[in-house]
Every structure is written in structure tokens, then in C-alpha cells.
Design a protein around this motif. Structure first.
Motif, PDB file in Angstrom:
ATOM      1  N   UNK A   2       0.804  -0.986   0.399  1.00  0.00           N
ATOM      2  CA  UNK A   2      -0.348  -0.088  -0.010  1.00  0.00           C
ATOM      3  C   UNK A   2       0.703   0.704  -0.510  1.00  0.00           C
ATOM      4  N   UNK A   3       1.060   2.423  -0.826  1.00  0.00           N
ATOM      5  CA  UNK A   3       0.496   3.439  -0.911  1.00  0.00           C
ATOM      6  C   UNK A   3       0.300   4.618  -0.235  1.00  0.00           C
ATOM      7  N   UNK A   4       0.517   5.212   0.741  1.00  0.00           N
ATOM      8  CA  UNK A   4      -0.416   6.552   1.265  1.00  0.00           C
ATOM      9  C   UNK A   4       0.698   7.445   1.699  1.00  0.00           C
ATOM     10  N   UNK A   5       0.263   8.474   1.515  1.00  0.00           N
ATOM     11  CA  UNK A   5       0.819   9.702   1.953  1.00  0.00           C
ATOM     12  C   UNK A   5       0.866  10.041   3.725  1.00  0.00           C
ATOM     13  N   UNK A   6       1.646  10.273   4.112  1.00  0.00           N
ATOM     14  CA  UNK A   6       1.885  10.657   5.868  1.00  0.00           C
ATOM     15  C   UNK A   6       1.591  11.762   6.001  1.00  0.00           C
ATOM     16  N   UNK A   7       0.386  11.873   6.662  1.00  0.00           N
ATOM     17  CA  UNK A   7      -0.127  13.108   7.520  1.00  0.00           C
ATOM     18  C   UNK A   7       0.073  12.764   8.896  1.00  0.00           C
ATOM     19  N   UNK A   8       1.173  13.225   9.216  1.00  0.00           N
ATOM     20  CA  UNK A   8       0.804  13.973  11.233  1.00  0.00           C
ATOM     21  C   UNK A   8      -0.117  14.877  11.534  1.00  0.00           C
ATOM     22  N   UNK A   9      -0.560  14.391  12.449  1.00  0.00           N
ATOM     23  CA  UNK A   9      -2.126  15.920  13.059  1.00  0.00           C
ATOM     24  C   UNK A   9      -1.455  16.833  14.105  1.00  0.00           C
ATOM     25  N   UNK A  10      -0.245  16.861  14.736  1.00  0.00           N
ATOM     26  CA  UNK A  10       0.201  17.435  14.986  1.00  0.00           C
ATOM     27  C   UNK A  10       1.572  17.652  15.974  1.00  0.00           C
ATOM     28  N   UNK A  11       2.696  18.073  15.849  1.00  0.00           N
ATOM     29  CA  UNK A  11       3.856  18.415  16.111  1.00  0.00           C
ATOM     30  C   UNK A  11       4.747  17.007  16.572  1.00  0.00           C
ATOM     31  N   UNK A  12       4.395  16.848  17.728  1.00  0.00           N
ATOM     32  CA  UNK A  12       4.528  14.999  18.292  1.00  0.00           C
ATOM     33  C   UNK A  12       4.587  14.207  17.556  1.00  0.00           C
ATOM     34  N   UNK A  13       3.837  14.017  16.941  1.00  0.00           N
ATOM     35  CA  UNK A  13       3.901  12.930  15.738  1.00  0.00           C
ATOM     36  C   UNK A  13       4.870  13.183  14.626  1.00  0.00           C
ATOM     37  N   UNK A  14       4.862  14.015  14.362  1.00  0.00           N
ATOM     38  CA  UNK A  14       5.661  14.651  13.204  1.00  0.00           C
ATOM     39  C   UNK A  14       6.947  14.571  13.433  1.00  0.00           C
ATOM     40  N   UNK A  15       7.599  14.915  14.506  1.00  0.00           N
ATOM     41  CA  UNK A  15       9.283  14.279  15.068  1.00  0.00           C
ATOM     42  C   UNK A  15       9.138  12.928  15.250  1.00  0.00           C
ATOM     43  N   UNK A  16       8.189  12.271  15.808  1.00  0.00           N
ATOM     44  CA  UNK A  16       8.436  10.487  15.807  1.00  0.00           C
ATOM     45  C   UNK A  16       8.435  10.302  14.099  1.00  0.00           C
ATOM     46  N   UNK A  17       8.110  10.995  13.419  1.00  0.00           N
ATOM     47  CA  UNK A  17       7.308   9.865  11.746  1.00  0.00           C
ATOM     48  C   UNK A  17       8.703  10.465  10.734  1.00  0.00           C
ATOM     49  N   UNK A  18       8.799  11.522  11.822  1.00  0.00           N
ATOM     50  CA  UNK A  18      10.602  12.766  10.717  1.00  0.00           C
ATOM     51  C   UNK A  18      11.454  11.900  11.272  1.00  0.00           C
ATOM     52  N   UNK A  19      11.691  11.481  12.623  1.00  0.00           N
ATOM     53  CA  UNK A  19      13.138  10.326  12.920  1.00  0.00           C
ATOM     54  C   UNK A  19      12.980   8.940  11.821  1.00  0.00           C
ATOM     55  N   UNK A  20      11.578   8.485  11.906  1.00  0.00           N
ATOM     56  CA  UNK A  20      11.256   6.899  11.573  1.00  0.00           C
ATOM     57  C   UNK A  20      11.654   7.320  10.148  1.00  0.00           C
ATOM     58  N   UNK A  21      11.862   7.971   9.535  1.00  0.00           N
ATOM     59  CA  UNK A  21      12.150   8.388   7.744  1.00  0.00           C
ATOM     60  C   UNK A  21      13.474   8.476   7.788  1.00  0.00           C
TER      61      UNK A  21
END
Length: 172
Positions: A2-21
Motif C-alpha cells: 500500500x502506498x499512502x501519504x503520511x499526514x501527521x496531525x500534530x508536532x509530536x507525531x511529526x517528530x516521531x515520523x520524521x525520525x523514523x523516515x
């Protein structure tokens, strides 16, 4: 898959996603990305993620513990600021890079990126996704680099060429 957009809803979630990426790109990328492109993702604040021309998508498969990423593609500035793509080695040569680029193109409308002429795998992915080489330049390291774009090129039939017209016009 599955290909999907990653759209975090808040800054805390973004920090975690950004680190994983970042971890995924550093682990499975081909180490051909520029430091500036990597820093663009590493330092991107949450509010810039939603700017026009910026998109983060992932390809995932179902694993034993839920969804597992097998490919990541990050674009900012429609690819002019940053264009990062990384694919897990077990999922290479399966048109995944091609699919990620096409997904980004459908999300953003168009893409541009720079690819060193000796980076055959990236060139292959770009050409397979319908990108065109629109210019040739030297990178900061002196390597010849193609500027790739998804913008459609004008076909010769659509031009009203007349005898004596220049066949090649350098726009740079």
C-alpha cells in the motif's frame, strides 16, 4: 503493498515520523542524496510539511507486527529543494520507486529532481516514471547531473516550426 501519504496531525507525531523516515533513508538509501536534501527533512518543522510542493509518502506491507515500511519518498519545493527516495533492498527491482514517484506526481501535480548521470538506478526509476531530462548541469562536486521533470515536453508536432527557426533554444 500500500502506498499512502503520511499526514501527521500534530508536532509530536511529526517528530516521531520524521525520525523514523530519517532512519529509514539512512539505513536503506543508496547514500547518493546530498546533505542539503537530508537536512531539509531532518530540520523541517511541522507547519512546513503542509506547504504546497511538500509531500511525504510511504509504501508499506503487512508484517507480523502490523504495517512495515518498505519505501519512503519525501519531496519539498516540488523536488527543487529536496527529493529523497529510499527502498528496502528486498523490495527493489519491483517498480516500487516508479510507483512512489507516480504517487508524488499525482499528489503534487509535477516534480523536478537532480540525478547524477552515473546514478543508473535513480535514472532508471525516473525515466520509468515518465520523467524527462530537461537540462544538464554540474553538481557542487563537479559531477554531470541531469535535471529531471515530470512536466510534459512539447511534441514536435504541436510546434509550428517554420524553415529557418532555431531547433534548440537554451532557456538557461
Amino acid at each position: 503493498m500500500e502506498i499512502s501519504a503520511i499526514s501527521p496531525v500534530n508536532e509530536l507525531e511529526w517528530l516521531d515520523i520524521r525520525e523514523q523516515c530519517n532512519d529509514f533513508i539512512n539505513r536503506f538509501g543508496t547514500r547518493r542524496h546530498t546533505q542539503g536534501e537530508l537536512e531539509q527533512l531532518q530540520k523541517m518543522p511541522f507547519n512546513e510539511l503542509h506547504q504546497p510542493g511538500t509531500s511525504l509518502i510511504a509504501a508499506t506491507v503487512r508484517g507480523e507486527y502490523g504495517k512495515a515500511p518498505v519505501g519512503v519518498c519525501f519531496v519539498s519545493g516540488f523536488g527543487q529543494k529536496s527529493f529523497l527516495i529510499a527502498i528496502h533492498p528486498l523490495y527493489r527491482n519491483r517498480n516500487l520507486g516508479h510507483s512512489l514517484i507516480l504517487s508524488q506526481k499525482s499528489t503534487l501535480g509535477y516534480l523536478n529532481c537532480k540525478v547524477a548521470v552515473d546514478n543508473y538506478s535513480s535514472l532508471h526509476i525516473c525515466f520509468d516514471a515518465g520523467m524527462h531530462a530537461i537540462a544538464l548541469e554540474r553538481s557542487s562536486t563537479g559531477k554531470p547531473t541531469l535535471i529531471m521533470s515530470t512536466c510534459p515536453m512539447e511534441s514536435p508536432a504541436s510546434n509550428s516550426m517554420q524553415e529557418g527557426d532555431l531547433l534548440c533554444l537554451n532557456q538557461f
